[in-house]
Design a protein around this motif. Structure first.
Motif, mmCIF file in Angstrom:
data_model
loop_
_atom_site.group_PDB
_atom_site.id
_atom_site.type_symbol
_atom_site.label_atom_id
_atom_site.label_comp_id
_atom_site.label_asym_id
_atom_site.label_seq_id
_atom_site.Cartn_x
_atom_site.Cartn_y
_atom_site.Cartn_z
ATOM 1 N N PRO A 222 6.703 17.691 -30.654
ATOM 2 C CA PRO A 222 6.375 16.549 -29.787
ATOM 3 C C PRO A 222 5.888 15.358 -30.615
ATOM 4 O O PRO A 222 5.025 15.515 -31.482
ATOM 5 N N PRO A 223 6.430 14.170 -30.371
ATOM 6 C CA PRO A 223 6.044 12.992 -31.156
ATOM 7 C C PRO A 223 4.537 12.741 -31.104
ATOM 8 O O PRO A 223 3.928 12.741 -30.038
ATOM 9 N N GLY A 224 3.960 12.550 -32.276
ATOM 10 C CA GLY A 224 2.543 12.222 -32.362
ATOM 11 C C GLY A 224 1.601 13.395 -32.245
ATOM 12 O O GLY A 224 0.388 13.225 -32.407
ATOM 13 N N ALA A 225 2.109 14.582 -31.976
ATOM 14 C CA ALA A 225 1.233 15.749 -31.804
ATOM 15 C C ALA A 225 0.771 16.261 -33.164
ATOM 16 O O ALA A 225 1.543 16.333 -34.117
ATOM 17 N N ARG A 226 -0.477 16.651 -33.263
ATOM 18 C CA ARG A 226 -1.026 17.189 -34.497
ATOM 19 C C ARG A 226 -0.869 18.708 -34.525
ATOM 20 O O ARG A 226 -0.834 19.352 -33.469
ATOM 21 N N PRO A 227 -0.770 19.291 -35.720
ATOM 22 C CA PRO A 227 -0.607 20.751 -35.814
ATOM 23 C C PRO A 227 -1.704 21.517 -35.095
ATOM 24 O O PRO A 227 -1.439 22.542 -34.452
ATOM 25 N N GLU A 228 -2.957 21.029 -35.190
ATOM 26 C CA GLU A 228 -4.075 21.728 -34.563
ATOM 27 C C GLU A 228 -3.957 21.763 -33.043
ATOM 28 O O GLU A 228 -4.547 22.626 -32.390
ATOM 29 N N ALA A 229 -3.193 20.812 -32.488
ATOM 30 C CA ALA A 229 -3.020 20.775 -31.034
ATOM 31 C C ALA A 229 -1.894 21.681 -30.568
ATOM 32 O O ALA A 229 -1.911 22.162 -29.424
ATOM 33 N N LEU A 230 -0.909 21.927 -31.436
ATOM 34 C CA LEU A 230 0.253 22.714 -31.030
ATOM 35 C C LEU A 230 0.060 24.210 -31.252
ATOM 36 O O LEU A 230 0.679 25.021 -30.569
ATOM 37 N N ALA A 231 -0.791 24.581 -32.209
ATOM 38 C CA ALA A 231 -1.034 26.001 -32.452
ATOM 39 C C ALA A 231 -1.534 26.732 -31.204
ATOM 40 O O ALA A 231 -1.011 27.798 -30.852
ATOM 41 N N PRO A 232 -2.529 26.202 -30.478
ATOM 42 C CA PRO A 232 -2.962 26.904 -29.262
ATOM 43 C C PRO A 232 -1.903 26.928 -28.174
ATOM 44 O O PRO A 232 -1.899 27.847 -27.348
#
Length: 310
Positions: free
Chosen positions: A188-198
């Motif tokens: 997802p554009p602009g999403a950070r890795p820490e936000a996508l892991a969960p």
């Protein structure tokens, strides 16, 4: 006097070391997750509830940690799609196969089979235009695959080889490769890795828990101390592992990420033999050498590509 190119080179070097540290850390923790699965099976824990509650617990913990830092994924259809498919191909599908098969084929074989994804990922990345062909990287991937293939062929040649579980184990790397490519392609554009892991871990837990609607499927776990410790250990492992995993995905790309399986093999096989008392698989020595050489060539080839791009 320090030149601009010298500063840029030093920063790039530190960036590569950080990426390689994420690669090594994720690979070691991947091996640990397999070891914990084998130990849990020996204590009578069913793979489905063990993976489901561990995934969900780690997803909730990662979400809480990210939210505390003000990091959240954009809530839209793209993120929902990403969460769903990354959960299937990156976690629920392959890990369910691995956790179920490990008590039948052993940690050594599972750990080495997980080294297969680099070839599938690299070929897929070339076909999708996500990578340019580089002889050094291709050679490294090929060496890692040959090393894993040797051990697989020896396993198939054993008397009374558990063919269904061998097939299940070898299917997991295909799903992992698809997941590697999908997450990079649909990030997802602009999403950070820490936000996508969960999103992936929590989504995996929810998907697996939803299987409870099937008659005869149970998600119950014993409440003894050993079970609670094993679940807590896997939650802690997944929390750290997938924090590093998504950082590595974001920084290194799908092919670099796929090498975590090779690192896991190098760590997991000796642990299974020396600590858990598994018999050393035939062809282990030559396989380990080829896998290590493959990791080095692919990593070094990636560095050369980054330098040329810079």
């Amino acid at each position: 006097m320090t030149t601009t190119s010298g500063v840029a080179g030093a920063m790039q070097g530190r960036g590569l070391l950080y990426t390689l540290a994420c690669l090594m850390g994720t690979g070691v923790l991947l091996a640990l997750s397999t070891v914990l699965a084998k130990i849990s099976a020996s204590h009578g824990l069913a793979p489905l509830p063990y993976l489901a509650w561990s995934s969900l617990g780690a997803g909730i913990l990662l979400f809480a940690l990210a939210a505390a830092r003000g990091i959240t994924a954009p809530w839209n259809l793209r993120t929902l799609e990403y969460s769903f498919f990354s959960s299937i191909f990156g976690m629920a599908g392959p890990f369910m196969l691995i956790f179920t098969a490990v008590s039948h084929v052993g940690i050594s074989f599972v750990a080495l089979a997980i080294a297969f994804p680099p070839l599938f990922t690299y070929v897929g990345a070339l076909l999708l235009g996500m990578e340019r062909f580089a002889l050094m990287r291709a050679s490294g991937v090929a060496l890692a695959l040959i090393g894993a293939a040797i051990i697989a062929l020896y396993k198939l040649g054993e008397a009374n080889a558990p063919l269904p579980w061998i097939a299940a184990t070898l299917t997991a790397p295909v799903l992992l490769a698809v997941g590697n490519l999908y997450r990079t392609r649909r990030w997802p554009p602009g999403a950070r890795p820490e936000a996508l892991a969960p999103c992936m871990l929590g989504g995996s837990g929810i998907l697996l828990i939803s299987l409870a609607v099937i008659p005869g499927v149970s998600l119950s776990l014993p409440t003894d101390r050993t079970t609670l410790l094993l679940v807590a250990a896997q939650i802690a492992n997944f929390t750290v592992q997938y924090t590093l995993f998504f950082i590595l995905q974001h920084r290194g790309g799908p092919v670099m990420l796929s090498l975590i399986g090779a690192v896991s093999a190098v760590v997991g096989v000796p642990f299974a033999i020396l600590v858990l008392g598994e018999a050393a698989p035939s062809g282990l020595f030559i396989s380990a050498i080829l896998i290590l050489a493959g990791v080095w060539l692919t990593s070094w080839g990636g560095l050369r590509q980054q330098r040329r791009a810079a």
